[in-house]
Design a protein around this motif. Structure first.
Motif, PDB file in Angstrom:
ATOM      1  N   HIS A  75       0.835  -1.208   0.000  1.00 52.18           N
ATOM      2  CA  HIS A  75       0.000   0.000   0.000  1.00 52.18           C
ATOM      3  C   HIS A  75       0.870   1.259   0.000  1.00 52.18           C
ATOM      4  CE1 HIS A  75      -3.773   2.184   1.055  1.00 52.18           C
ATOM      5  NE2 HIS A  75      -2.876   3.071   1.452  1.00 52.18           N
ATOM      6  N   THR A  76       1.867   1.286   0.864  1.00 51.31           N
ATOM      7  CA  THR A  76       2.754   2.450   0.962  1.00 51.31           C
ATOM      8  C   THR A  76       3.508   2.667  -0.337  1.00 51.31           C
ATOM      9  OG1 THR A  76       3.001   2.141   3.341  1.00 51.31           O
ATOM     10  CG2 THR A  76       4.712   3.436   2.228  1.00 51.31           C
ATOM     11  N   PHE A  77       4.067   1.583  -0.885  1.00 45.04           N
ATOM     12  CA  PHE A  77       4.803   1.717  -2.138  1.00 45.04           C
ATOM     13  C   PHE A  77       3.896   2.244  -3.249  1.00 45.04           C
ATOM     14  CE2 PHE A  77       5.601   0.059  -6.360  1.00 45.04           C
ATOM     15  CZ  PHE A  77       6.784   0.726  -6.646  1.00 45.04           C
ATOM     16  N   LEU A  78       2.716   1.643  -3.389  1.00 46.27           N
ATOM     17  CA  LEU A  78       1.814   2.060  -4.470  1.00 46.27           C
ATOM     18  C   LEU A  78       1.369   3.505  -4.312  1.00 46.27           C
ATOM     19  CD1 LEU A  78      -0.251  -1.227  -4.821  1.00 46.27           C
ATOM     20  CD2 LEU A  78       1.297  -0.241  -6.533  1.00 46.27           C
ATOM     21  N   LEU A  82       2.301   6.192  -7.223  1.00 38.86           N
ATOM     22  CA  LEU A  82       1.270   6.974  -7.915  1.00 38.86           C
ATOM     23  C   LEU A  82       1.483   8.470  -7.723  1.00 38.86           C
ATOM     24  CD1 LEU A  82      -1.842   4.780  -7.034  1.00 38.86           C
ATOM     25  CD2 LEU A  82      -0.737   4.986  -9.272  1.00 38.86           C
ATOM     26  N   ARG A  83       1.846   8.857  -6.516  1.00 39.81           N
ATOM     27  CA  ARG A  83       2.034  10.271  -6.194  1.00 39.81           C
ATOM     28  C   ARG A  83       3.332  10.814  -6.797  1.00 39.81           C
ATOM     29  NH1 ARG A  83       2.597  10.152  -0.596  1.00 39.81           N
ATOM     30  NH2 ARG A  83       4.802  10.064  -1.050  1.00 39.81           N
ATOM     31  N   ASP A  84       4.439  10.107  -6.541  1.00 38.14           N
ATOM     32  CA  ASP A  84       5.756  10.643  -6.889  1.00 38.14           C
ATOM     33  C   ASP A  84       6.179  10.374  -8.333  1.00 38.14           C
ATOM     34  OD1 ASP A  84       5.735  11.371  -4.234  1.00 38.14           O
ATOM     35  OD2 ASP A  84       7.123   9.792  -3.608  1.00 38.14           O
ATOM     36  N   VAL A  85       5.846   9.220  -8.850  1.00 34.52           N
ATOM     37  CA  VAL A  85       6.262   8.868 -10.221  1.00 34.52           C
ATOM     38  C   VAL A  85       5.241   9.343 -11.241  1.00 34.52           C
ATOM     39  CG1 VAL A  85       6.824   6.973 -11.798  1.00 34.52           C
ATOM     40  CG2 VAL A  85       7.621   6.900  -9.424  1.00 34.52           C
ATOM     41  N   LEU A  86       3.960   9.134 -10.955  1.00 37.75           N
ATOM     42  CA  LEU A  86       2.929   9.489 -11.924  1.00 37.75           C
ATOM     43  C   LEU A  86       2.318  10.875 -11.699  1.00 37.75           C
ATOM     44  CD1 LEU A  86       1.052   6.078 -12.260  1.00 37.75           C
ATOM     45  CD2 LEU A  86       2.965   6.960 -13.606  1.00 37.75           C
ATOM     46  N   GLY A  87       2.575  11.456 -10.529  1.00 40.30           N
ATOM     47  CA  GLY A  87       2.062  12.799 -10.264  1.00 40.30           C
ATOM     48  C   GLY A  87       0.593  12.857  -9.896  1.00 40.30           C
ATOM     49  N   GLU A 107       4.720  -9.893 -10.177  1.00 38.36           N
ATOM     50  CA  GLU A 107       5.531  -9.505 -11.333  1.00 38.36           C
ATOM     51  C   GLU A 107       5.372  -8.015 -11.631  1.00 38.36           C
ATOM     52  OE1 GLU A 107       6.057 -10.417 -16.116  1.00 38.36           O
ATOM     53  OE2 GLU A 107       4.556 -11.539 -14.974  1.00 38.36           O
ATOM     54  N   THR A 108       4.125  -7.552 -11.679  1.00 37.10           N
ATOM     55  CA  THR A 108       3.871  -6.145 -11.964  1.00 37.10           C
ATOM     56  C   THR A 108       4.440  -5.260 -10.867  1.00 37.10           C
ATOM     57  OG1 THR A 108       1.869  -6.671 -13.220  1.00 37.10           O
ATOM     58  CG2 THR A 108       2.054  -4.426 -12.362  1.00 37.10           C
ATOM     59  N   LEU A 109       4.251  -5.657  -9.625  1.00 34.12           N
ATOM     60  CA  LEU A 109       4.765  -4.878  -8.508  1.00 34.12           C
ATOM     61  C   LEU A 109       6.289  -4.770  -8.565  1.00 34.12           C
ATOM     62  CD1 LEU A 109       3.704  -3.343  -6.040  1.00 34.12           C
ATOM     63  CD2 LEU A 109       4.060  -5.407  -4.712  1.00 34.12           C
ATOM     64  N   LYS A 110       6.951  -5.873  -8.889  1.00 36.46           N
ATOM     65  CA  LYS A 110       8.421  -5.855  -8.999  1.00 36.46           C
ATOM     66  C   LYS A 110       8.877  -4.912 -10.112  1.00 36.46           C
ATOM     67  CE  LYS A 110       9.380 -10.417  -7.123  1.00 36.46           C
ATOM     68  NZ  LYS A 110       9.813 -11.782  -7.397  1.00 36.46           N
ATOM     69  N   LYS A 111       8.175  -4.927 -11.239  1.00 38.24           N
ATOM     70  CA  LYS A 111       8.521  -4.043 -12.358  1.00 38.24           C
ATOM     71  C   LYS A 111       8.325  -2.581 -11.965  1.00 38.24           C
ATOM     72  CE  LYS A 111       9.160  -7.205 -15.637  1.00 38.24           C
ATOM     73  NZ  LYS A 111      10.282  -7.359 -16.517  1.00 38.24           N
ATOM     74  N   ALA A 116      10.648   2.621 -10.316  1.00 37.34           N
ATOM     75  CA  ALA A 116      10.790   3.687  -9.320  1.00 37.34           C
ATOM     76  C   ALA A 116      12.237   3.803  -8.874  1.00 37.34           C
ATOM     77  CB  ALA A 116       9.872   3.415  -8.135  1.00 37.34           C
ATOM     78  N   SER A 117      12.898   2.661  -8.688  1.00 38.68           N
ATOM     79  CA  SER A 117      14.284   2.645  -8.255  1.00 38.68           C
ATOM     80  C   SER A 117      15.191   3.273  -9.308  1.00 38.68           C
ATOM     81  CB  SER A 117      14.711   1.218  -7.950  1.00 38.68           C
ATOM     82  OG  SER A 117      16.052   1.185  -7.553  1.00 38.68           O
ATOM     83  N   SER A 118      14.957   2.944 -10.569  1.00 41.49           N
ATOM     84  CA  SER A 118      15.800   3.486 -11.645  1.00 41.49           C
ATOM     85  C   SER A 118      15.587   4.997 -11.796  1.00 41.49           C
ATOM     86  CB  SER A 118      15.538   2.778 -12.962  1.00 41.49           C
ATOM     87  OG  SER A 118      14.262   3.110 -13.473  1.00 41.49           O
TER      88      SER A 118
END
Length: 122
Positions: A75-78, A82-87, A107-111, A116-118
């Motif tokens: 939940h925290t990661f998503l 959504l906030r930081d990467v997608l705005g 799989e989707t979560l890892k991607k 986000a890491s990159s």
């Protein structure tokens, strides 16, 4: 585990961080009836995630703590993604993350985490 049961487990975890976990508090926070909470707690107790003594509160087992931590981490990661990467606005990010945490594959979560890491490295 169903989305509903994950929501109950997650809420028990949040409330445990604040102190005693009571059925009334779970019902109020999730906007559900006390009988609905009792039904869900019974199932979670049967599956070994928590212990509930009537009129005494709810306690997560070790298994419950582990499962709740995984749910909360997703939940925290998503929300942050959504906030930081997608705005996405904070309110919408929180609402959407709550829905997404239950349906995304590992799989989707890892991607998403790799993306986000990159971005942080650049």
């Amino acid at each position: 585990m169903t989305q509903s049961l994950e929501d109950y487990l997650e809420m028990v975890s949040f409330l445990a961080d604040e102190g005693e976990v009571r059925v009334t508090d779970i019902a109020a926070r999730l906007s559900v009836s006390k009988p609905s909470v009792l039904t869900a707690l019974k199932v979670l107790e049967e599956r070994g995630f928590l212990e509930h003594e009537r009129y005494r509160g709810v306690t997560l087992t070790e298994k419950g703590v582990t499962q709740a931590a995984e749910i909360r981490e997703r939940h925290t990661f998503l929300t942050q993604f959504l906030r930081d990467v997608l705005g996405v606005s904070p309110a919408v990010a929180e609402e959407d993350a709550c829905k997404m945490e239950h349906i995304l594959s590992e799989e989707t979560l890892k991607k998403m985490k790799a993306m986000a890491s990159s971005r942080k490295k650049n």
